[in-house]
Scaffold this active site. Sequence first.
Site, PDB file in Angstrom:
ATOM      1  N   ASN A 157       1.803  -2.532  -1.697  1.00  0.00           N
ATOM      2  CA  ASN A 157       2.390  -3.109  -2.988  1.00  0.00           C
ATOM      3  C   ASN A 157       3.542  -4.041  -2.899  1.00  0.00           C
ATOM      4  OD1 ASN A 157       3.742  -0.706  -2.572  1.00  0.00           O
ATOM      5  ND2 ASN A 157       4.325  -0.440  -4.666  1.00  0.00           N
ATOM      6  N   ILE A 158       3.617  -5.046  -3.571  1.00  0.00           N
ATOM      7  CA  ILE A 158       4.559  -6.052  -3.355  1.00  0.00           C
ATOM      8  C   ILE A 158       5.261  -6.557  -4.542  1.00  0.00           C
ATOM      9  CG2 ILE A 158       5.131  -8.370  -2.202  1.00  0.00           C
ATOM     10  CD1 ILE A 158       2.362  -8.184  -0.655  1.00  0.00           C
TER      11      ILE A 158
ATOM     12  N   CYS B 284      -0.182  -4.658  -7.028  1.00  0.00           N
ATOM     13  CA  CYS B 284      -0.572  -3.218  -6.081  1.00  0.00           C
ATOM     14  C   CYS B 284      -1.069  -3.543  -4.912  1.00  0.00           C
ATOM     15  CB  CYS B 284      -1.502  -2.603  -7.275  1.00  0.00           C
ATOM     16  SG  CYS B 284      -1.043  -2.298  -8.710  1.00  0.00           S
TER      17      CYS B 284
ATOM     18  N   GLU C  58      -3.591  -2.065  -3.756  1.00  0.00           N
ATOM     19  CA  GLU C  58      -5.130  -2.272  -3.834  1.00  0.00           C
ATOM     20  C   GLU C  58      -5.373  -3.554  -3.731  1.00  0.00           C
ATOM     21  OE1 GLU C  58      -3.313  -0.276  -5.682  1.00  0.00           O
ATOM     22  OE2 GLU C  58      -4.391   1.316  -6.044  1.00  0.00           O
TER      23      GLU C  58
ATOM     24  N   CYS D  47      -4.484   1.949 -10.580  1.00  0.00           N
ATOM     25  CA  CYS D  47      -4.203   1.864 -11.975  1.00  0.00           C
ATOM     26  C   CYS D  47      -5.386   1.009 -12.558  1.00  0.00           C
ATOM     27  CB  CYS D  47      -2.897   0.882 -11.853  1.00  0.00           C
ATOM     28  SG  CYS D  47      -3.375  -0.840 -11.536  1.00  0.00           S
TER      29      CYS D  47
HETATM   30  O1  LIG Z   1      -2.558   2.517  -7.704  1.00  0.00           O
HETATM   31  C1  LIG Z   1      -1.373   1.936  -7.781  1.00  0.00           C
HETATM   32  C2  LIG Z   1      -0.563   2.175  -8.805  1.00  0.00           C
HETATM   33  C3  LIG Z   1       0.842   1.719  -8.423  1.00  0.00           C
HETATM   34  N1  LIG Z   1       0.971   0.925  -7.625  1.00  0.00           N
HETATM   35  C4  LIG Z   1       2.485   0.220  -7.400  1.00  0.00           C
HETATM   36  C5  LIG Z   1       2.717  -0.896  -8.365  1.00  0.00           C
HETATM   37  C6  LIG Z   1       4.237  -0.687  -8.282  1.00  0.00           C
HETATM   38  O2  LIG Z   1       4.703  -1.482  -7.342  1.00  0.00           O
HETATM   39  C7  LIG Z   1       4.363   0.792  -8.037  1.00  0.00           C
HETATM   40  C8  LIG Z   1       5.051   1.758  -9.030  1.00  0.00           C
HETATM   41  O3  LIG Z   1       4.064   1.390 -10.393  1.00  0.00           O
HETATM   42  O4  LIG Z   1       3.563   1.295  -7.696  1.00  0.00           O
HETATM   43  C9  LIG Z   1       0.141   0.556  -6.473  1.00  0.00           C
HETATM   44  O5  LIG Z   1       0.467  -0.232  -5.773  1.00  0.00           O
HETATM   45  N2  LIG Z   1      -1.140   1.230  -6.785  1.00  0.00           N
HETATM   46 ZN   LIG Z   2      -3.256  -1.522  -9.445  1.00  0.00          ZN
END
Ligand SMILES: O=c1ccn([C@H]2C[C@H](O)[C@@H](CO)O2)c(=O)[nH]1
Ligand SMILES: [Zn+2]
Length: 130
Positions: A41-42, A52, A54, A85
Site C-alpha cells: 500500500n502507498i 492498496c 493489491e 477491501c
Molecule cells: O486489503 C487491504 C486493506 C487495506 N489496505 C491498506 C489501505 C491503507 O493504506 C491501509 C489502512 O486501510 O491499508 C490494503 O492495502 N489492502
Molecule cells: Zn483495497
Amino acid sequence: MENELFEAARGAMAKAHAPYSKFPVGAAILAEDGKIYTGANIENLSFPEGWCAETTAISHMVMAGQSKIVEVAVIAEKLALCPPCGGCRQRLAEFSGASTRIFLCDETGVKKTLSMSDLLPHSFETEVFG
Ligand SMILES: O=c1ccn([C@H]2C[C@H](O)[C@@H](CO)O2)c(=O)[nH]1
Ligand SMILES: [Zn+2]
C-alpha cells in the site's frame, strides 16, 4: 507455490508507504506466466489519494503484459488476517476466475484460503461492453 507467494507478499509488505495508518500491507499475485508480481500500500498526505497493496500488485502484473491471475496472497502487519477491501475485490475479479484462490496470511504463513467467488459473490457482469 502457496509458500512462495506468502514470502513474496511478506517481502512486499516491508516496502509499504503507510506513515498515516501505520498499517503496512503486502500482496503477491501469481500470474499465468508463472511469475509473481508484488505490491504494497502507498499512502498519501491527502488521505484518499493512497491505494492498496493489491492494486499495486495488479499494476505490476498488467504492465508486465499479464491479464490472468492464478493465485493471490495478502498479508498485513497488524491484523491476524487482511481480506482485500471491496474496491480491490472488484479489481482482482477483473483478472480472476470464480475459483481463483486468495490466501490470507499472517506473519507465520497462509491461514485461510478463499475463492474469488467467496470474496465477491454476485459480482457485476454485463454484456453491454462486449
Ligand atoms: O486489503 C487491504 C486493506 C487495506 N489496505 C491498506 C489501505 C491503507 O493504506 C491501509 C489502512 O486501510 O491499508 C490494503 O492495502 N489492502
Ligand atoms: Zn483495497
